[in-house]
Design a protein around this motif. Structure first.
Motif, PDB file in Angstrom:
ATOM      1  N   SER A 251     -22.706  12.025 -24.596  1.00 31.35           N
ATOM      2  CA  SER A 251     -21.876  13.208 -24.334  1.00 31.35           C
ATOM      3  C   SER A 251     -20.947  12.979 -23.146  1.00 31.35           C
ATOM      4  O   SER A 251     -19.755  13.314 -23.196  1.00 31.35           O
ATOM      5  N   THR A 252     -21.490  12.380 -22.077  1.00 32.68           N
ATOM      6  CA  THR A 252     -20.653  12.148 -20.890  1.00 32.68           C
ATOM      7  C   THR A 252     -19.600  11.075 -21.157  1.00 32.68           C
ATOM      8  O   THR A 252     -18.494  11.137 -20.618  1.00 32.68           O
ATOM      9  N   LEU A 253     -19.933  10.092 -21.987  1.00 36.95           N
ATOM     10  CA  LEU A 253     -18.952   9.025 -22.301  1.00 36.95           C
ATOM     11  C   LEU A 253     -17.757   9.608 -23.065  1.00 36.95           C
ATOM     12  O   LEU A 253     -16.605   9.226 -22.821  1.00 36.95           O
ATOM     13  N   ILE A 254     -18.025  10.552 -23.964  1.00 33.03           N
ATOM     14  CA  ILE A 254     -16.928  11.217 -24.695  1.00 33.03           C
ATOM     15  C   ILE A 254     -16.064  12.017 -23.720  1.00 33.03           C
ATOM     16  O   ILE A 254     -14.829  11.941 -23.741  1.00 33.03           O
ATOM     17  N   ALA A 255     -16.723  12.787 -22.833  1.00 30.79           N
ATOM     18  CA  ALA A 255     -15.989  13.587 -21.845  1.00 30.79           C
ATOM     19  C   ALA A 255     -15.170  12.675 -20.921  1.00 30.79           C
ATOM     20  O   ALA A 255     -14.009  12.974 -20.604  1.00 30.79           O
TER      21      ALA A 255
ATOM     22  N   SER B 140     -17.346  22.822 -19.958  1.00 30.21           N
ATOM     23  CA  SER B 140     -18.695  23.358 -20.166  1.00 30.21           C
ATOM     24  C   SER B 140     -18.956  23.584 -21.659  1.00 30.21           C
ATOM     25  O   SER B 140     -20.062  23.334 -22.148  1.00 30.21           O
ATOM     26  N   SER B 141     -17.919  24.018 -22.395  1.00 34.68           N
ATOM     27  CA  SER B 141     -18.096  24.270 -23.838  1.00 34.68           C
ATOM     28  C   SER B 141     -18.336  22.967 -24.593  1.00 34.68           C
ATOM     29  O   SER B 141     -19.244  22.882 -25.430  1.00 34.68           O
ATOM     30  N   LEU B 142     -17.526  21.934 -24.291  1.00 35.06           N
ATOM     31  CA  LEU B 142     -17.670  20.652 -24.985  1.00 35.06           C
ATOM     32  C   LEU B 142     -19.047  20.041 -24.713  1.00 35.06           C
ATOM     33  O   LEU B 142     -19.745  19.594 -25.624  1.00 35.06           O
ATOM     34  N   MET B 143     -19.436  20.024 -23.426  1.00 31.26           N
ATOM     35  CA  MET B 143     -20.708  19.406 -23.061  1.00 31.26           C
ATOM     36  C   MET B 143     -21.873  20.157 -23.697  1.00 31.26           C
ATOM     37  O   MET B 143     -22.811  19.549 -24.223  1.00 31.26           O
ATOM     38  N   THR B 144     -21.809  21.500 -23.687  1.00 35.27           N
ATOM     39  CA  THR B 144     -22.867  22.312 -24.295  1.00 35.27           C
ATOM     40  C   THR B 144     -22.940  22.042 -25.800  1.00 35.27           C
ATOM     41  O   THR B 144     -24.025  21.900 -26.370  1.00 35.27           O
ATOM     42  N   LEU B 145     -21.775  21.928 -26.445  1.00 36.05           N
ATOM     43  CA  LEU B 145     -21.718  21.660 -27.882  1.00 36.05           C
ATOM     44  C   LEU B 145     -22.322  20.292 -28.209  1.00 36.05           C
ATOM     45  O   LEU B 145     -23.173  20.164 -29.096  1.00 36.05           O
ATOM     46  N   LEU B 146     -21.891  19.274 -27.458  1.00 29.65           N
ATOM     47  CA  LEU B 146     -22.377  17.916 -27.728  1.00 29.65           C
ATOM     48  C   LEU B 146     -23.891  17.811 -27.520  1.00 29.65           C
ATOM     49  O   LEU B 146     -24.596  17.170 -28.302  1.00 29.65           O
ATOM     50  N   LEU B 147     -24.386  18.460 -26.454  1.00 29.39           N
ATOM     51  CA  LEU B 147     -25.827  18.416 -26.191  1.00 29.39           C
ATOM     52  C   LEU B 147     -26.612  19.213 -27.239  1.00 29.39           C
ATOM     53  O   LEU B 147     -27.723  18.830 -27.611  1.00 29.39           O
ATOM     54  N   SER B 148     -26.003  20.298 -27.727  1.00 23.87           N
ATOM     55  CA  SER B 148     -26.716  21.147 -28.686  1.00 23.87           C
ATOM     56  C   SER B 148     -26.814  20.502 -30.072  1.00 23.87           C
ATOM     57  O   SER B 148     -27.670  20.871 -30.874  1.00 23.87           O
ATOM     58  N   ILE B 149     -25.925  19.527 -30.353  1.00 23.88           N
ATOM     59  CA  ILE B 149     -26.054  18.801 -31.637  1.00 23.88           C
ATOM     60  C   ILE B 149     -26.864  17.519 -31.434  1.00 23.88           C
ATOM     61  O   ILE B 149     -26.806  16.598 -32.236  1.00 23.88           O
ATOM     62  N   HIS B 150     -27.590  17.480 -30.289  1.00 27.50           N
ATOM     63  CA  HIS B 150     -28.529  16.403 -29.973  1.00 27.50           C
ATOM     64  C   HIS B 150     -27.868  15.027 -29.892  1.00 27.50           C
ATOM     65  O   HIS B 150     -28.427  14.035 -30.345  1.00 27.50           O
ATOM     66  N   LEU B 151     -26.668  15.003 -29.293  1.00 28.34           N
ATOM     67  CA  LEU B 151     -25.979  13.721 -29.141  1.00 28.34           C
ATOM     68  C   LEU B 151     -26.589  12.902 -28.010  1.00 28.34           C
ATOM     69  O   LEU B 151     -26.528  11.692 -27.996  1.00 28.34           O
TER      70      LEU B 151
END
Length: 387
Positions: free
Chosen positions: A166-170, A150-161
């Motif tokens: 974001s899901t591909l990185i996860a 949840s932290s990684l996804m929230t971070l990636l989305l918050s930097i407008h990736l």
């Protein structure tokens, strides 16, 4: 024959990676829900039905996984579930119609349900070979995976990736973890001949009921904890999530230290003291006059509940009433049913009585764990010899 090979750092690492991926995968989806709702332009009712697809997929796979593990062992199912989570996650953000998202969520849920049951069966085998408690530590990795996801996804989305990137990185991280676990997993954990389906009976029914209660408490804390303290005027809306955050941290900390505690005091004392601590937490939470005391209640509930589920899974591995794989599947499915049905049940009680009354009933339900501890652990002497 494979018991000797089960007691190795490598197999323990593979088990931990499986729990980490399962927790990480499901947590990656949560921050994506608002994006899915906006992309498909659906209302809350349709969104609720779509989320139900995930639950149906999970439960269907859980019922099937106990049978498949009994026949083929856990390794292929853990791999299919882990790789399935990684492959399906990006599809959840590109599905362009409610029907395709519903299908993707069903498959995603099935992958989660599969790995959930199979990794617990694998964990029972690895712990049995080690002849010391390991289950709490394994479950701690699921909690850590959830926090990381949840932290990684929230971070990636918050930097407008963007959701897809974001899901591909996860997914890449999950694939790497599963590839690392692949050669280390037990080849034939719990593979056995015998019936593929057995209705839960005997002590397994008791274990399943207690798992449903414990998971129900966890689900209620997530869905209703913030509303309880905001409604009581203890914190503003913006800080409602603090309680669940402290509950999660306490639960993870309790599990990280849980194996040492269980090794010292045993399963029975862990169930009794843990459930009483959680009940005390509910009392503190419901009578708290200020926010700080309410937060202490959340911490007590998290600490108290942290090692109840790991103990229940361990008992599923040592009972003789059913094959281990089928018993673990029954307990996992009952627990998941508690998570799915519980929050709605809390809402129903809150509607006809009040939310504090619903939380008081959750505390009362935990008394069942306290009262059943003797029954659940009554086979200690015989299971000690068989180990």
């Amino acid at each position: 024959m494979h018991t000797l090979s089960a007691d190795r750092p490598a197999t323990r690492l593979a088990t931990r990676l499986s729990f980490l991926v399962a927790g990480f995968g499901i947590a990656c989806w949560a921050p994506l829900v608002p994006f899915a709702k906006e992309r498909l332009a659906v209302d809350d009712g349709i969104l609720g039905l779509l989320l139900l697809c995930l639950g149906i997929g999970s439960v269907a796979a859980m019922l099937l996984t106990g049978a498949l593990s009994a026949r083929y062992g856990t390794k292929p199912i853990i791999l299919a579930g882990g790789f399935g989570l990684a492959v399906i996650l990006p599809w959840l953000v590109v599905a362009s119609t409610p029907a395709t998202l519903g299908l993707a969520l069903f498959v995603f849920g099935a992958a989660l349900g599969s790995i959930d049951v199979a990794m617990n069966i694998h964990a029972v085998e690895v712990e049995r070979a080690a002849t010391r408690p390991l289950m709490s530590g394994f479950h701690a990795l699921f909690s850590i995976g959830g926090f990381a996801g949840s932290s990684l996804m929230t971070l990636l989305l918050s930097i407008h990736l963007g959701p897809l990137a974001s899901t591909l990185i996860a997914s890449a991280l999950m694939l790497a973890a599963m590839i690392m676990a692949w050669p280390l997993l037990l080849r034939s954990a719990q593979a056995q001949d015998g019936p593929l389906f057995v209705l839960p009976h005997g002590i397994v029914l008791v274990l399943a009921a207690l798992a449903a209660v414990t998971f129900l408490v966890e689900g209620a804390m997530l869905d209703w904890g913030a509303l309880l303290i905001v409604g009581a005027g203890l914190v503003p809306d913006t800080q409602g999530g603090l309680g669940y955050m402290l509950f999660s941290i306490a639960m993870t900390a309790g599990r990280l230290g849980g194996d040492a505690v269980v090794a010292r005091v045993g399963d029975r004392a862990t169930l009794i003291v843990g459930s009483l601590l959680a009940i005390a937490g509910f009392v503190v939470l419901l009578v708290a006059p200020v926010a700080a005391i309410a937060m202490a209640g959340f911490v007590l509930i998290g600490l108290g509940a942290s090692n109840l589920v790991p103990v229940l899974f361990r008992r599923a591995g040592s009972q003789q009433a059913m094959p281990t794989g089928l018993a673990v599947a029954a307990i996992t499915t009952a627990g998941y049913a508690g998570v799915l049905v519980g929050p709605a049940g809390v809402g129903f009680v809150a509607r006809i009585a009040s939310l504090p009354m619903a939380f008081a009933m959750l505390g009362a339900l935990l008394c069942l764990v306290t009262l059943s501890a003797g029954i659940v652990t009554s086979g200690d002497r015989s299971s000690g010899r068989s180990r």
